[in-house]
Design a protein around this motif. Structure first.
Motif, mmCIF file in Angstrom:
data_model
loop_
_atom_site.group_PDB
_atom_site.id
_atom_site.type_symbol
_atom_site.label_atom_id
_atom_site.label_comp_id
_atom_site.label_asym_id
_atom_site.label_seq_id
_atom_site.Cartn_x
_atom_site.Cartn_y
_atom_site.Cartn_z
ATOM 1 N N ARG A 74 0.811 -1.222 0.000
ATOM 2 C CA ARG A 74 0.000 0.000 0.000
ATOM 3 C C ARG A 74 0.845 1.274 0.000
ATOM 4 O O ARG A 74 0.482 2.268 -0.643
ATOM 5 C CB ARG A 74 -0.927 0.001 1.212
ATOM 6 C CG ARG A 74 -1.852 1.211 1.244
ATOM 7 C CD ARG A 74 -2.839 1.184 2.383
ATOM 8 N NE ARG A 74 -3.741 2.335 2.306
ATOM 9 C CZ ARG A 74 -4.609 2.674 3.241
ATOM 10 N NH1 ARG A 74 -4.739 1.935 4.331
ATOM 11 N NH2 ARG A 74 -5.385 3.730 3.099
ATOM 12 N N TYR A 75 2.000 1.233 0.703
ATOM 13 C CA TYR A 75 2.747 2.474 0.920
ATOM 14 C C TYR A 75 4.079 2.538 0.184
ATOM 15 O O TYR A 75 4.895 3.416 0.463
ATOM 16 C CB TYR A 75 2.964 2.681 2.423
ATOM 17 C CG TYR A 75 1.668 2.773 3.185
ATOM 18 C CD1 TYR A 75 0.802 3.843 2.970
ATOM 19 C CD2 TYR A 75 1.282 1.782 4.081
ATOM 20 C CE1 TYR A 75 -0.410 3.930 3.642
ATOM 21 C CE2 TYR A 75 0.071 1.854 4.764
ATOM 22 C CZ TYR A 75 -0.766 2.929 4.537
ATOM 23 O OH TYR A 75 -1.959 3.009 5.200
ATOM 24 N N GLN A 76 4.304 1.641 -0.761
ATOM 25 C CA GLN A 76 5.588 1.601 -1.462
ATOM 26 C C GLN A 76 5.906 2.893 -2.213
ATOM 27 O O GLN A 76 7.079 3.223 -2.422
ATOM 28 C CB GLN A 76 5.625 0.424 -2.432
ATOM 29 C CG GLN A 76 4.541 0.461 -3.504
ATOM 30 C CD GLN A 76 4.593 -0.732 -4.420
ATOM 31 O OE1 GLN A 76 5.614 -0.990 -5.059
ATOM 32 N NE2 GLN A 76 3.502 -1.489 -4.478
ATOM 33 N N HIS A 77 4.897 3.632 -2.620
ATOM 34 C CA HIS A 77 5.127 4.859 -3.392
ATOM 35 C C HIS A 77 5.048 6.126 -2.545
ATOM 36 O O HIS A 77 5.256 7.227 -3.070
ATOM 37 C CB HIS A 77 4.123 4.939 -4.547
ATOM 38 C CG HIS A 77 4.205 3.781 -5.492
ATOM 39 N ND1 HIS A 77 5.353 3.472 -6.199
ATOM 40 C CD2 HIS A 77 3.278 2.828 -5.815
ATOM 41 C CE1 HIS A 77 5.135 2.390 -6.941
ATOM 42 N NE2 HIS A 77 3.892 1.975 -6.719
ATOM 43 N N ASP A 78 4.759 5.998 -1.260
ATOM 44 C CA ASP A 78 4.719 7.184 -0.398
ATOM 45 C C ASP A 78 6.127 7.664 -0.097
ATOM 46 O O ASP A 78 7.060 6.876 0.059
ATOM 47 C CB ASP A 78 3.984 6.861 0.900
ATOM 48 C CG ASP A 78 2.478 6.848 0.718
ATOM 49 O OD1 ASP A 78 1.869 7.924 0.808
ATOM 50 O OD2 ASP A 78 1.925 5.757 0.457
ATOM 51 N N SER A 79 6.269 8.974 0.016
ATOM 52 C CA SER A 79 7.602 9.552 0.231
ATOM 53 C C SER A 79 7.727 10.296 1.553
ATOM 54 O O SER A 79 8.742 10.928 1.818
ATOM 55 C CB SER A 79 7.940 10.513 -0.918
ATOM 56 O OG SER A 79 6.960 11.543 -1.011
ATOM 57 N N LEU A 80 6.676 10.234 2.387
ATOM 58 C CA LEU A 80 6.708 10.882 3.698
ATOM 59 C C LEU A 80 5.882 10.059 4.670
ATOM 60 O O LEU A 80 4.763 9.639 4.353
ATOM 61 C CB LEU A 80 6.137 12.302 3.610
ATOM 62 C CG LEU A 80 5.913 13.040 4.934
ATOM 63 C CD1 LEU A 80 7.232 13.258 5.670
ATOM 64 C CD2 LEU A 80 5.212 14.382 4.692
ATOM 65 N N PHE A 81 6.457 9.813 5.845
ATOM 66 C CA PHE A 81 5.775 9.066 6.905
ATOM 67 C C PHE A 81 5.917 9.821 8.223
ATOM 68 O O PHE A 81 6.982 10.392 8.511
ATOM 69 C CB PHE A 81 6.389 7.668 7.088
ATOM 70 C CG PHE A 81 6.215 6.747 5.929
ATOM 71 C CD1 PHE A 81 5.211 5.789 5.918
ATOM 72 C CD2 PHE A 81 7.064 6.822 4.827
ATOM 73 C CE1 PHE A 81 5.050 4.919 4.847
ATOM 74 C CE2 PHE A 81 6.921 5.960 3.746
ATOM 75 C CZ PHE A 81 5.910 5.012 3.757
ATOM 76 N N TYR A 82 4.848 9.800 9.036
ATOM 77 C CA TYR A 82 4.925 10.285 10.410
ATOM 78 C C TYR A 82 4.829 9.076 11.336
ATOM 79 O O TYR A 82 3.966 8.212 11.151
ATOM 80 C CB TYR A 82 3.799 11.270 10.710
ATOM 81 C CG TYR A 82 3.887 12.561 9.925
ATOM 82 C CD1 TYR A 82 4.979 13.411 10.077
ATOM 83 C CD2 TYR A 82 2.882 12.934 9.028
ATOM 84 C CE1 TYR A 82 5.072 14.595 9.355
ATOM 85 C CE2 TYR A 82 2.959 14.114 8.313
ATOM 86 C CZ TYR A 82 4.061 14.938 8.476
ATOM 87 O OH TYR A 82 4.154 16.104 7.756
ATOM 88 N N VAL A 83 5.711 9.031 12.337
ATOM 89 C CA VAL A 83 5.760 7.894 13.255
ATOM 90 C C VAL A 83 5.477 8.399 14.666
ATOM 91 O O VAL A 83 6.181 9.277 15.170
ATOM 92 C CB VAL A 83 7.130 7.194 13.213
ATOM 93 C CG1 VAL A 83 7.074 5.893 14.000
ATOM 94 C CG2 VAL A 83 7.576 6.942 11.771
ATOM 95 N N LEU A 84 4.419 7.877 15.298
ATOM 96 C CA LEU A 84 3.996 8.332 16.615
ATOM 97 C C LEU A 84 4.188 7.244 17.664
ATOM 98 O O LEU A 84 3.982 6.063 17.398
ATOM 99 C CB LEU A 84 2.516 8.716 16.618
ATOM 100 C CG LEU A 84 2.090 10.038 16.009
ATOM 101 C CD1 LEU A 84 2.062 9.959 14.487
ATOM 102 C CD2 LEU A 84 0.712 10.440 16.530
ATOM 103 N N SER A 85 4.556 7.667 18.854
ATOM 104 C CA SER A 85 4.518 6.790 20.024
ATOM 105 C C SER A 85 4.741 7.648 21.266
ATOM 106 O O SER A 85 4.866 8.875 21.188
ATOM 107 C CB SER A 85 5.551 5.669 19.935
ATOM 108 O OG SER A 85 5.223 4.626 20.840
#
Length: 324
Positions: free
Chosen positions: A184-195
């Motif tokens: 699903r996300y192979q073409h995304d170029s920005l991710f936000y990671v929360l914890s």
């Protein structure tokens, strides 16, 4: 355990005349990320000890005044030859501190400046309790037991015996999810990671190491407790959010973020420690095992992403390639 032997030795030798009062956790990159749970643990549970977590070059160039004979400096470097980490260990010895180093390399330069060294194992078939994050946590738990008679020590030992089985089962549970995530996300170029809690360090680590370094995509880590104090304004349906949801005291922070994301984002990936079985560990220490679980689980997520993108995790264009 080897960590108990090391700490007992230091307490009966180096810290017999000058009591231990400071612990410095020093490394770079992923090795520094491995230290975050220990820093979080000491900051929460110690009445006497003061904990620092510092990137190695800052430790060298902006050395805290407290560094000295009453200090334990723990330095980790996977290859053992990271110049900044070697310099940090050398400085610690010059200032009279006790040093414990961790590395995967038996020939590492780092060993020259170690009072004790933990030569750790590495690989997919290696017990997580033999990896740096758990070993550093074990060292700090043993220190607190020696210095302050830490009451949770036995619960930690139970957690260390349980965590590998939880991780094995968790990796089985997420196998198909990792494939779906990558597709699903192979073409995304920005991710936000929360914890939150002890796992915020791994949110940061997954962003800077797994995504930025290993996949060359933009990423940012966000503390779940800070999400509603600025970052949530960027929420839309175009950018994926990865939420590492903790078991333990800070779960409410993660749940609040998830409730908002479920309303305004359709690209939210949830990795839930409770759903993966971490609640089997003693409640008194489960908070500190969240990132140990997340590290192993997220290695599978990043591997799936690397495979589908045909961008091997070892690919670099600057690191170890050019002068810097």
């Amino acid at each position: 355990m080897q960590t108990q032997t090391i700490i007992a030795s230091l307490m009966s030798s180096h810290f017999q005349a000058t009591p231990l009062r400071q612990i410095f956790l020093v490394a770079c990159g992923g090795s520094l990320v491995d230290m975050y749970p220990s820093h979080y643990f000491l900051s929460e549970q110690s009445d006497i000890l003061r904990s620092w977590m510092m990137t190695a070059n800052e430790f060298v160039y902006a050395t805290p005044k407290a560094l000295g004979a009453s200090s334990l400096v723990i330095v980790c470097s996977h290859g053992g030859n990271t110049p900044e980490s070697v310099a940090a260990a050398k400085l610690a010895k010059a200032r009279g501190a006790a040093t414990v180093t961790l590395t995967h390399n038996a020939e590492a330069q780092l060993l020259q400046w170690a009072d004790h060294n933990l030569l750790y194992q590495w690989g997919d078939d290696t017990p997580v309790t033999d990896n740096p994050m758990a070993l550093i946590l074990s060292l700090c738990v043993d220190v607190l037991r020696q210095v302050e008679d830490y009451a949770g020590w036995q619960d930690f030992q139970q957690g260390f015996t349980q965590i590998d089985a939880v991780i094995r089962q968790g990796r089985t549970q997420v196998a198909d999810r990792c494939t779906d995530f990558a597709d699903r996300y192979q073409h995304d170029s920005l991710f936000y990671v929360l914890s939150s809690g002890a796992s915020y360090g791994h949110a940061y680590g997954f962003a800077i190491c797994s995504l930025m370094e290993m996949q060359r995509v933009d990423a940012a880590s966000i503390h779940s407790g800070e999400f509603f104090h600025g970052p949530f304004e960027v929420t839309d349906n175009h950018v994926p959010f990865i939420l590492l949801m903790n078991e333990g005291r800070t779960r409410e922070l993660d749940q609040r973020a998830l409730s908002f994301l479920n309303r305004y984002n359709d690209k939210t990936v949830v990795v839930d420690a409770r759903e993966l079985g971490l609640n089997a560990l003693p409640a008194s220490v489960v908070d500190y095992f969240n990132p140990v679980l997340f590290y192993s689980i997220m290695c599978d997520y990043r591997a799936a992403l690397a495979d589908i993108r045909q961008h091997p995790l070892s690919t670099r264009r600057y690191m170890g390639v050019v002068d810097y």
